[in-house]
Design an enzyme around this catalytic site. Structure first.
Site, PDB file in Angstrom:
ATOM      1  N   ASN A   1     -52.845  94.353  34.007  1.00 51.06           N
ATOM      2  CA  ASN A   1     -52.778  93.775  32.663  1.00 51.06           C
ATOM      3  C   ASN A   1     -51.339  93.320  32.445  1.00 51.06           C
ATOM      4  OD1 ASN A   1     -52.715  93.191  29.957  1.00 51.06           O
ATOM      5  ND2 ASN A   1     -53.131  95.293  29.257  1.00 51.06           N
TER       6      ASN A   1
ATOM      7  N   LYS B   1     -50.088  91.814  29.989  1.00 47.91           N
ATOM      8  CA  LYS B   1     -49.685  91.859  28.571  1.00 47.91           C
ATOM      9  C   LYS B   1     -48.951  90.559  28.186  1.00 47.91           C
ATOM     10  CE  LYS B   1     -49.806  96.852  28.755  1.00 47.91           C
ATOM     11  NZ  LYS B   1     -49.340  98.128  28.251  1.00 47.91           N
TER      12      LYS B   1
ATOM     13  N   HIS C   1     -58.059  97.178  23.889  1.00 46.65           N
ATOM     14  CA  HIS C   1     -56.834  97.778  24.418  1.00 46.65           C
ATOM     15  C   HIS C   1     -56.088  98.501  23.303  1.00 46.65           C
ATOM     16  CE1 HIS C   1     -52.819  98.190  26.103  1.00 46.65           C
ATOM     17  NE2 HIS C   1     -53.418  98.189  27.278  1.00 46.65           N
TER      18      HIS C   1
ATOM     19  N   GLU D   1     -53.145  98.530  22.417  1.00 45.97           N
ATOM     20  CA  GLU D   1     -52.230  97.704  21.620  1.00 45.97           C
ATOM     21  C   GLU D   1     -52.992  96.855  20.599  1.00 45.97           C
ATOM     22  OE1 GLU D   1     -50.315  96.321  25.172  1.00 45.97           O
ATOM     23  OE2 GLU D   1     -49.618  98.377  25.422  1.00 45.97           O
TER      24      GLU D   1
ATOM     25  N   GLU E   1     -57.379 104.993  28.684  1.00 50.47           N
ATOM     26  CA  GLU E   1     -55.922 104.876  28.620  1.00 50.47           C
ATOM     27  C   GLU E   1     -55.388 105.741  27.482  1.00 50.47           C
ATOM     28  OE1 GLU E   1     -54.497 100.937  30.560  1.00 50.47           O
ATOM     29  OE2 GLU E   1     -54.947 100.525  28.472  1.00 50.47           O
TER      30      GLU E   1
ATOM     31  N   GLY F   1     -46.929 102.888  28.981  1.00 49.05           N
ATOM     32  CA  GLY F   1     -45.564 102.379  28.925  1.00 49.05           C
ATOM     33  C   GLY F   1     -44.507 103.446  28.717  1.00 49.05           C
TER      34      GLY F   1
ATOM     35  N   SER G   1     -49.105 104.262  32.748  1.00 51.37           N
ATOM     36  CA  SER G   1     -48.015 104.570  33.683  1.00 51.37           C
ATOM     37  C   SER G   1     -48.475 104.810  35.121  1.00 51.37           C
ATOM     38  CB  SER G   1     -47.191 105.761  33.177  1.00 51.37           C
ATOM     39  OG  SER G   1     -46.600 105.442  31.920  1.00 51.37           O
TER      40      SER G   1
END
Ligand code: 13P
Length: 252
Positions: free
Chosen positions: A10, A12, A97, A99, A169, A175, A215
């Site tokens: 991904n 992003k 996702h 985010e 996730e 991250g 990660s």
């Protein structure tokens, strides 16, 4: 029956079109010798068409969007329709996702619409779920995940469920460099598998790929992939570096 592993990158909000081309070329090269696993990359929307020209001849690399609208066309400023994504070469789409959920406020109902929209236009959803650190520390991980799964996949038929990809996730691992331990990942994945059995038939649930994301890197991918219910990885940061993603693709 073995599930075919899926290694997904991904990207992003990274890469210009030119950078995306270069990275995609490296991924195609890295995937050239791969026969027992699938690879997916999700560049930003602006680079999809350019990247498709590079991956279209590859037997292993599939192109995904980072989000998808449910409608074919219409007054949806800022959204991209499934038809447009297919036109640009996508066969898959990341949906829900963390985010999108936490930075842009997408809720379960909207995510469900996106999932159903993807199926309607024959794109494979990579449906993401995950708990926050507060939720984990409050002992609510499984409850949260169950709610996200049941609402996100509401109305999905057994036939459709066969092709869905689920990505676990944990928000606290995205991250942050803090990966879930292999035991934490396997515990959740086994729970999710059981949940899928209760939602669909067992022979369908055992075919659904459940990816781990958060990660993932060249150092931890082998251990994560050794777990029975971890069927692949959804990789952010480490998918932007050709050498790292190459190593992740070649997990052992
Ligand atoms: P990182 O691999 O950078 O933690 O991102 C994970 C992710 O959100 C992939 O979708």
């Amino acid at each position: 029956m073995g599930r075919r592993p899926l290694v997904a990158g991904n990207w992003k909000m990274h890469t210009t079109i030119q950078e995306a081309r270069k990275l995609a070329e490296a991924v195609v090269k890295a995937g050239a010798d791969v026969i027992d696993r699938d690879i997916m990359i999700a560049p930003p929307f602006t680079a999809l068409s350019a990247v498709f020209e590079i991956v279209r001849g590859s037997p292993s690399v599939r192109l995904a969007a980072q989000n998808i609208c449910w409608a074919e066309k219409g007054a949806f400023t800022g959204e991209i329709s499934p038809v447009m994504l297919k036109d640009a070469g996508c066969s898959m789409a990341i949906i829900g996702h963390s985010e999108r959920r936490h930075v842009f406020g997408e809720d379960d109902a909207m995510i469900n619409k996106r999932v159903l929209g993807a199926f309607e236009f024959e794109l494979v959803p990579v449906f993401c779920i995950g708990e926050t650190l507060d939720e984990r520390e409050a002992g609510k991980t499984m409850e949260i995940l169950e709610n996200q799964m049941r609402s996100g996949l509401a109305g999905v038929t057994a036939d459709q469920a066969q092709t869905v990809v689920v990505a676990y996730e944990p928000v606290w691992a995205i991250g942050t460099g803090k990966t879930a331990t292999v035991e934490q990942a396997q515990e959740v994945h086994a729970f999710l598998r059981g949940l899928l059995v209760s939602m669909f038939e067992k022979n369908i649930a055992t075919q659904i790929r459940i990816l781990y994301g958060g990660s993932v890197n060249p150092e931890n991918v082998d251990a994560l992939m050794s777990q029975e219910d971890v069927d692949g990885a959804l990789v952010g940061g480490a998918s932007l570096k050709a050498e790292s993603f190459d190593r992740i693709i070649h997990f052992q």
